[in-house]
Design a protein around this motif. Structure first.
Motif, mmCIF file in Angstrom:
data_model
loop_
_atom_site.group_PDB
_atom_site.id
_atom_site.type_symbol
_atom_site.label_atom_id
_atom_site.label_comp_id
_atom_site.label_asym_id
_atom_site.label_seq_id
_atom_site.Cartn_x
_atom_site.Cartn_y
_atom_site.Cartn_z
ATOM 1 N N TYR A 100 51.821 46.839 54.346
ATOM 2 C CA TYR A 100 53.184 44.774 53.601
ATOM 3 C C TYR A 100 51.965 43.819 53.890
ATOM 4 O O TYR A 100 53.055 43.039 52.499
ATOM 5 C CB TYR A 100 53.790 45.449 55.046
ATOM 6 N N VAL A 101 51.332 43.365 53.847
ATOM 7 C CA VAL A 101 50.120 42.027 53.672
ATOM 8 C C VAL A 101 49.791 42.585 51.718
ATOM 9 O O VAL A 101 50.534 41.684 51.512
ATOM 10 C CB VAL A 101 49.062 42.369 54.340
ATOM 11 N N ARG A 102 49.549 43.761 51.425
ATOM 12 C CA ARG A 102 48.823 43.612 50.136
ATOM 13 C C ARG A 102 50.077 43.634 49.098
ATOM 14 O O ARG A 102 49.975 43.227 48.597
ATOM 15 C CB ARG A 102 48.062 44.742 50.300
ATOM 16 N N THR A 103 51.074 44.371 49.767
ATOM 17 C CA THR A 103 52.545 44.064 49.004
ATOM 18 C C THR A 103 52.972 42.638 49.165
ATOM 19 O O THR A 103 53.502 42.133 47.491
ATOM 20 C CB THR A 103 53.950 44.957 49.179
ATOM 21 N N ARG A 104 52.615 41.600 49.929
ATOM 22 C CA ARG A 104 53.286 40.650 49.753
ATOM 23 C C ARG A 104 52.746 39.643 48.805
ATOM 24 O O ARG A 104 52.864 39.055 47.639
ATOM 25 C CB ARG A 104 53.778 40.025 51.122
ATOM 26 N N LEU A 105 51.340 39.857 49.508
ATOM 27 C CA LEU A 105 50.279 38.565 48.538
ATOM 28 C C LEU A 105 50.490 38.940 46.949
ATOM 29 O O LEU A 105 49.952 38.094 45.889
ATOM 30 C CB LEU A 105 48.978 39.136 49.675
ATOM 31 N N ASP A 106 50.039 40.536 46.774
ATOM 32 C CA ASP A 106 50.240 40.607 45.545
ATOM 33 C C ASP A 106 51.608 39.544 44.378
ATOM 34 O O ASP A 106 51.172 39.997 43.603
ATOM 35 C CB ASP A 106 50.519 42.705 45.371
ATOM 36 N N HIS A 107 52.383 39.848 45.390
ATOM 37 C CA HIS A 107 53.583 39.082 44.436
ATOM 38 C C HIS A 107 52.783 37.495 44.025
ATOM 39 O O HIS A 107 53.356 37.031 43.056
ATOM 40 C CB HIS A 107 54.943 38.833 45.358
ATOM 41 N N ILE A 108 52.082 37.283 45.355
ATOM 42 C CA ILE A 108 52.207 35.378 45.127
ATOM 43 C C ILE A 108 50.432 35.670 43.766
ATOM 44 O O ILE A 108 50.728 34.970 43.358
ATOM 45 C CB ILE A 108 51.328 34.578 46.418
ATOM 46 N N VAL A 109 49.822 36.622 43.802
ATOM 47 C CA VAL A 109 48.827 36.676 42.961
ATOM 48 C C VAL A 109 49.151 36.927 41.396
ATOM 49 O O VAL A 109 48.876 35.898 40.975
ATOM 50 C CB VAL A 109 47.787 38.148 43.306
ATOM 51 N N LYS A 110 50.148 37.501 41.064
ATOM 52 C CA LYS A 110 50.938 37.563 40.009
ATOM 53 C C LYS A 110 51.547 36.888 39.710
ATOM 54 O O LYS A 110 51.629 36.353 37.961
ATOM 55 C CB LYS A 110 51.470 39.187 39.855
ATOM 56 N N LYS A 111 51.816 35.471 39.946
ATOM 57 C CA LYS A 111 53.053 34.815 40.153
ATOM 58 C C LYS A 111 52.027 33.341 39.517
ATOM 59 O O LYS A 111 52.493 32.830 39.131
ATOM 60 C CB LYS A 111 53.794 34.135 40.938
ATOM 61 N N LYS A 112 50.488 33.673 40.089
ATOM 62 C CA LYS A 112 49.344 32.261 40.207
ATOM 63 C C LYS A 112 48.526 33.113 38.544
ATOM 64 O O LYS A 112 47.930 32.388 38.519
ATOM 65 C CB LYS A 112 48.650 32.081 40.803
ATOM 66 N N ASN A 113 49.171 34.046 38.462
ATOM 67 C CA ASN A 113 48.206 35.012 36.835
ATOM 68 C C ASN A 113 47.036 34.981 37.734
ATOM 69 O O ASN A 113 45.451 35.111 36.552
ATOM 70 C CB ASN A 113 48.273 33.573 35.579
ATOM 71 N N LEU A 114 46.740 35.980 38.529
ATOM 72 C CA LEU A 114 46.067 36.073 39.103
ATOM 73 C C LEU A 114 45.541 37.692 39.249
ATOM 74 O O LEU A 114 46.588 38.210 39.106
ATOM 75 C CB LEU A 114 44.931 35.711 40.667
ATOM 76 N N LYS A 115 43.813 38.232 39.522
ATOM 77 C CA LYS A 115 43.782 40.004 40.020
ATOM 78 C C LYS A 115 43.776 39.132 41.154
ATOM 79 O O LYS A 115 43.247 39.524 42.061
ATOM 80 C CB LYS A 115 43.332 40.252 39.513
ATOM 81 N N LEU A 116 44.711 41.074 42.239
ATOM 82 C CA LEU A 116 44.902 41.085 43.478
ATOM 83 C C LEU A 116 43.625 41.787 44.140
ATOM 84 O O LEU A 116 43.495 43.329 43.157
ATOM 85 C CB LEU A 116 45.609 41.463 44.960
ATOM 86 N N VAL A 117 42.384 41.329 44.390
ATOM 87 C CA VAL A 117 41.135 41.969 45.425
ATOM 88 C C VAL A 117 40.944 42.619 46.763
ATOM 89 O O VAL A 117 40.833 42.179 47.272
ATOM 90 C CB VAL A 117 39.979 41.443 44.747
ATOM 91 N N CYS A 118 41.279 43.851 46.795
ATOM 92 C CA CYS A 118 41.275 44.188 47.902
ATOM 93 C C CYS A 118 40.109 45.319 48.936
ATOM 94 O O CYS A 118 40.456 46.517 47.755
ATOM 95 C CB CYS A 118 42.880 44.999 48.920
ATOM 96 N N PRO A 119 39.481 44.998 49.221
ATOM 97 C CA PRO A 119 38.273 46.962 49.142
ATOM 98 C C PRO A 119 39.395 47.923 50.076
ATOM 99 O O PRO A 119 40.666 47.186 50.504
ATOM 100 C CB PRO A 119 37.694 46.310 51.154
ATOM 101 N N PRO A 120 39.150 49.241 50.630
ATOM 102 C CA PRO A 120 39.563 49.946 51.024
ATOM 103 C C PRO A 120 40.350 49.185 52.321
ATOM 104 O O PRO A 120 39.306 49.072 52.480
ATOM 105 C CB PRO A 120 39.024 51.070 50.447
#
Length: 396
Positions: free
Chosen positions: A296-316
């Protein structure tokens, strides 16, 4: 080849003690000793018990890791160990063992900052991740937003002024009567899927503060009050609760999680704007630490990152929770640029004072993000990792 040793952060009570890794990132062995039963028994951190558990298993885990890698200690090139931040009792066990091993085989030793290791492990799994980048580090004991300008050079954009999000997850899980053997975060996330996230209108923390700092103490209080008003008995485990009570608990879990993560979203969005004032070229946001394994955390933060034109990087997920790999990789990064200490003596004097840094900032605070919170004033016991490295570079 570099041998790296990691004593875990006690907050999650999982001891991933040891790993062997080559300079190109190939993991030769990793041995894990879990303290999940202690977490479940005491409902949280039990420092003295955890220290004893560390001490009892450490020698065997070291030997098991050597055996799995088909190595002997004479094959090693260096030793790295977490020296902070964390609880001194457990840090000491790891540092003592690491120094003994390094001293016995005349190996250099590398002291590792636990939160830097969370940030840098992404560079092991994401080859295109270059400095500068942003990192949100979220765990049981810390929330930290940093701009990573270079190896060992970090700007702190926001930090925890009281309780971190992982602590809030753990306490919520305990109060809801959830199974703590795998820590509170996964248990709350699983139950929250059954609940209505809009059913309870918890207040989002610190909305009136236009900074990037975090506070979860107030949200914890709101959750506890909701549980008390709902007459939920945490002594009755969720597995034995009635369907109606399970539904009530699920609504609390979902409502808590929505607001807890919304606090992360708001802080991250502002921090990205601040970071771009300093380093306009940033392209990535790294999200790491135990709570980063929460989908859930990853999904929500991915929205913020895309809004700011960045790429989300999460380790496994296995590299988000405390682990030896992150300390290994951080040790390799510093070893490559010559940042290590010479071999210690084979036996330390009885009165030797170990270099333990339980409260150790990662970077210097960004001017706009400085807080007057008392807890932050008292927390700075050691100079930040960044200031120490910058000072050593100036001396060279």
């Amino acid at each position: 080849m570099i041998w790296l040793f990691s004593a875990s952060k006690l907050a999650v009570m999982i001891l991933r003690l040891l790993l062997y890794v080559t300079g190109n990132g190939d993991i030769l062995s990793q041995v894990v000793s879990s303290q999940a039963d202690l977490l479940a028994k005491y409902g949280g951190v039990a420092p003295k018990m955890a220290e004893e558990a560390h001490s009892q298993v450490i020698d065997q885990v070291v030997q098991d890791a050597l055996n799995q890698a088909n190595l002997t200690a004479s094959d090693l090139s260096a030793v790295a160990v977490t020296i902070g931040p964390g609880l001194s009792l457990c840090l000491r066990v790891g540092v003592q063992k690491a120094r003994k091993l390094a001293g016995s085989f005349n190996l250099p030793i590398i002291g590792i900052h636990h939160m830097e290791a969370h940030a840098l492990v992404s560079r092991l799994i994401e080859q295109e991740l270059q400095f500068p980048f942003m990192a949100l580090l979220i765990s049981g004991g810390h929330n930290l937003l940093v701009l990573a300008r270079d190896l060992g050079h970090y700007v702190q954009l926001g930090t925890t002024i009281d309780d971190a999000i992982g602590e809030a997850y753990d306490k919520t899980a305990k109060w809801l009567g959830l199974d703590l053997r795998r820590s509170g975060g996964p248990a709350v996330e699983e139950l929250a899927r059954e609940g209505d996230a809009e059913s309870i209108k918890f207040s989002t923390p610190m909305r009136q503060h236009k900074d990037c700092n975090f506070s979860y103490a107030g949200l914890k209080t709101q959750v506890r009050m909701a549980i008390e008003s709902g007459n939920i008995n945490a002594e009755i485990p969720i597995s034995l609760a009635s369907s109606q009570e399970r539904s009530s608990r699920a609504d609390i879990a979902a409502s808590f999680q929505r607001v807890a993560v919304l606090h992360l979203e708001e802080r991250c969005e502002r921090a990205i704007d601040w970071a771009r004032k300093i380093e306009p070229s940033i392209n990535h946001l790294v999200v790491s630490g135990g709570v980063a394994s929460n989908q859930y955390v990853r999904t929500r933060l991915d929205h913020i990152v895309k809004k700011k034109n960045l790429k989300l990087v999460c380790p496994p997920p296995s590299l988000c929770t405390d682990n030896g790999v992150m300390v290994a990789w951080t040790g390799i990064e510093h070893f490559r640029v010559g940042r290590f200490d010479p071999s210690p003596p084979a036996v330390d004097p009885q009165d030797f004072v170990y270099d333990l840094r339980p409260r150790w900032p990662l970077g210097e605070e960004y001017a706009e993000g400085r807080s007057t919170a008392r807890s932050m004033k008292t927390a700075r016991v050691h100079p930040s990792l960044t200031s120490m490295i910058q000072a050593s570079l100036q001396e060279q």
